[in-house]
Design a protein around this motif. Structure first.
Motif, PDB file in Angstrom:
ATOM      1  N   PRO A 154      21.893  31.054  23.396  1.00 58.85           N
ATOM      2  CA  PRO A 154      20.586  30.400  23.484  1.00 58.85           C
ATOM      3  C   PRO A 154      20.135  29.783  22.175  1.00 58.85           C
ATOM      4  CG  PRO A 154      20.288  32.751  23.247  1.00 58.85           C
ATOM      5  CD  PRO A 154      21.772  32.528  23.361  1.00 58.85           C
ATOM      6  N   TYR A 155      19.167  28.879  22.301  1.00 55.71           N
ATOM      7  CA  TYR A 155      18.447  28.420  21.108  1.00 55.71           C
ATOM      8  C   TYR A 155      16.953  28.603  21.319  1.00 55.71           C
ATOM      9  CZ  TYR A 155      16.995  26.036  16.929  1.00 55.71           C
ATOM     10  OH  TYR A 155      16.424  25.773  15.719  1.00 55.71           O
ATOM     11  N   ALA A 156      16.326  27.798  22.177  1.00 52.92           N
ATOM     12  CA  ALA A 156      14.878  27.908  22.352  1.00 52.92           C
ATOM     13  C   ALA A 156      14.485  27.563  23.776  1.00 52.92           C
ATOM     14  CB  ALA A 156      14.146  26.992  21.374  1.00 52.92           C
ATOM     15  N   ALA A 157      13.401  28.194  24.241  1.00 52.98           N
ATOM     16  CA  ALA A 157      12.843  27.878  25.551  1.00 52.98           C
ATOM     17  C   ALA A 157      11.955  26.653  25.503  1.00 52.98           C
ATOM     18  CB  ALA A 157      12.053  29.074  26.080  1.00 52.98           C
ATOM     19  N   GLY A 199      26.647  21.416  15.749  1.00 54.58           N
ATOM     20  CA  GLY A 199      27.263  22.228  14.709  1.00 54.58           C
ATOM     21  C   GLY A 199      26.289  22.824  13.721  1.00 54.58           C
ATOM     22  N   SER A 200      24.984  22.598  13.915  1.00 51.84           N
ATOM     23  CA  SER A 200      23.970  23.101  12.992  1.00 51.84           C
ATOM     24  C   SER A 200      22.828  23.712  13.795  1.00 51.84           C
ATOM     25  CB  SER A 200      23.435  21.974  12.103  1.00 51.84           C
ATOM     26  OG  SER A 200      22.365  22.424  11.290  1.00 51.84           O
ATOM     27  N   LYS A 201      22.929  25.004  14.028  1.00 46.76           N
ATOM     28  CA  LYS A 201      21.914  25.731  14.784  1.00 46.76           C
ATOM     29  C   LYS A 201      20.828  26.167  13.803  1.00 46.76           C
ATOM     30  CE  LYS A 201      22.073  28.983  18.640  1.00 46.76           C
ATOM     31  NZ  LYS A 201      22.892  30.055  19.252  1.00 46.76           N
ATOM     32  N   THR A 202      19.818  25.333  13.655  1.00 46.32           N
ATOM     33  CA  THR A 202      18.802  25.534  12.636  1.00 46.32           C
ATOM     34  C   THR A 202      18.174  26.924  12.715  1.00 46.32           C
ATOM     35  OG1 THR A 202      18.289  23.195  12.781  1.00 46.32           O
ATOM     36  CG2 THR A 202      16.673  24.603  11.682  1.00 46.32           C
TER      37      THR A 202
END
Length: 439
Positions: A154-157, A199-202
């Motif tokens: 996951p990253y964000a909802a 490639g860059s999961k802040t």
């Protein structure tokens, strides 16, 4: 801003033909979820279409089959669709969609023009500005299988972008209270100059926790990109007190905010945010339920509330209108529900209230507030006629009521102009000019 303040929310002709959808018939639907505008004048809208009939289960005829898909449509400055990205259904070659469908999708345009679509419980996908390519995907599959969800990336909802390019996000957690699955629970913020890109999961810094009941969490529930004091958020390592505890302090009864829900935060600037919290939804009789629109700074400190609303007379629970939006360039916030349209300055002071009980604003009951634009407009969508209305907001909020009244009067003229061009059936605007991409 277009010369016509209305924009038809279109459906691709190719989708209607492939699924043999007759706009004049019942049994199918179209809904708009969110919209975001760019400084260059383009507007991106995420919507959904689908058909479901119980008797159609197992059907092989495309005209009888049930279906459900999402679409992101890019509109140019003239209000006409330029490109459409279809997702959430299999591609023409039968391969699965590269974009997780999720629920309650929202859009953000990143500083480099990339479009980010996020959905609950926590999936994010990056799409090229022309909507032709998926650049990166961080999925969190959703469904009844909790272990399947835990294997996601996951990253964000949801994501909102501040003027300096910071990402204001909500991220989800597993192991909350006694509920299964992942739920939005952390309000988090990226630092300036840290772009979200393939490639860059802040990394995100946690500002606030909604529900601190995390006794069921394990190491498997930690997300390395969501951090608090240089370590991943998890168990008791998180911002404290929780938002639930903060809003409960002013409640009349200790359990007023029990099992409350977290709304989508809105950026009032680079360092000030509105975070809505809503009381539990009951099966009936929700008008008068508690709600709070908190103001948090970029360190997670409470800086006040959006004041002036009555929990019964101004209840967002009538019609379940839970959206709060903000203009981060001019530091003001807005909310629309069945009872009125409201505007606040950054200090939380209610500056304008337009009651839908008054004739000039009665038509607002048919609209949903989606977002603000960089030009300082409110983006409203008519729920039945499927038109986007841009409402210019004057520099002085005391003049907002007149601007809204004028925009509502111009709506009919703008709608008439588009009707001549499209000839909609049951207010469905079918378009064959935009390029369609299956993602």
């Amino acid at each position: 801003m277009t010369s016509n303040p209305t924009v038809p929310l279109t459906l691709p002709a190719s989708l209607m033909e492939a699924r043999r959808v007759d706009p004049a018939c019942d049994g199918w639907g179209f809904v708009v979820h969110h919209a975001v505008a760019t400084a260059a004048g383009d507007t991106y809208v995420v919507s959904g279409a689908g058909r479901y009939r119980r008797e159609a289960e197992g059907a092989t005829d495309p005209g009888e089959q049930n279906f459900r898909c999402r679409m992101i449509t890019r509109y140019g400055g003239d209000g006409r669709p330029v490109a459409v990205a279809l997702y959430g259904q299999s591609r023409p070659d039968g391969t699965p969609s590269a974009v997780e469908e999720g629920s309650e999708p929202t859009l953000a345009v990143l500083p480099d023009g990339t479009v980010a679509v996020s959905s609950k419980p926590g999936s994010t996908c990056l799409i090229s500005s022309d909507l032709s390519r998926v650049l990166a995907a961080w999925p969190l599959p959703w469904g009844w299988e909790e272990e399947k969800e835990r294997n996601g990336d996951p990253y964000a909802a949801s994501i909102s972008v501040t003027p300096a390019g910071r990402l204001l996000c909500v991220t989800s957690e597993f192991g909350l209270s006694d509920t299964a699955g992942a739920h939005p629970n952390i309000v988090a913020l990226s630092e300036p100059g840290a772009p979200l890109a393939p490639g860059s999961k802040t990394p995100l810094r946690a500002l606030a926790t909604h529900d601190a009941r995390t006794g069921r969490q394990t190491d498997a529930d930690l997300h390395p990109h969501v951090r608090f004091r240089d370590a991943p958020v998890g168990r008791d390592h998180r911002p404290s007190p929780s938002l639930t505890e903060i809003v409960s302090r002013d409640a009349q009864h200790p359990d007023d905010y029990g099992d409350c829900t977290l709304g989508r935060p809105a950026a009032l600037g680079d360092d000030l945010f509105v975070v809505p919290v809503f009381g539990r939804i009951h099966r009936a009789g929700n008008r008068g339920q508690v709600f709070t629109f908190l103001l948090l700074d970029d360190r997670g400190a409470v800086r006040g509330r959006l004041e002036g609303l009555d929990r019964y007379e101004d209840s967002p629970f009538t019609g379940f209108c839970f959206t709060v939006v903000a203009d981060p360039y001019r530091a003001r916030a807005f909310h629309l529900n069945r009872h009125g349209l409201y505007a606040w300055s950054a200090d939380g002071r209610l500056r304008s209230r337009m009651s839908t009980a008054h004739k000039p604003y009665k038509a607002l009951t048919h609209f949903t507030l989606l977002e603000t634009s960089p030009a300082g407009e409110l983006l409203l969508a008519h729920r039945k006629q499927h038109l986007l209305l841009r409402v210019p907001v004057p520099g002085d909020l005391d003049g907002l009521a007149s601007a809204v009244e004028g925009a509502l009067k111009s709506y009919a003229r703008g709608r008439a102009a588009w009707k001549k061009e499209y000839g909609p059936v049951n207010w469905h605007w079918v378009d064959d000019s935009a390029r369609v991409h299956a993602l």
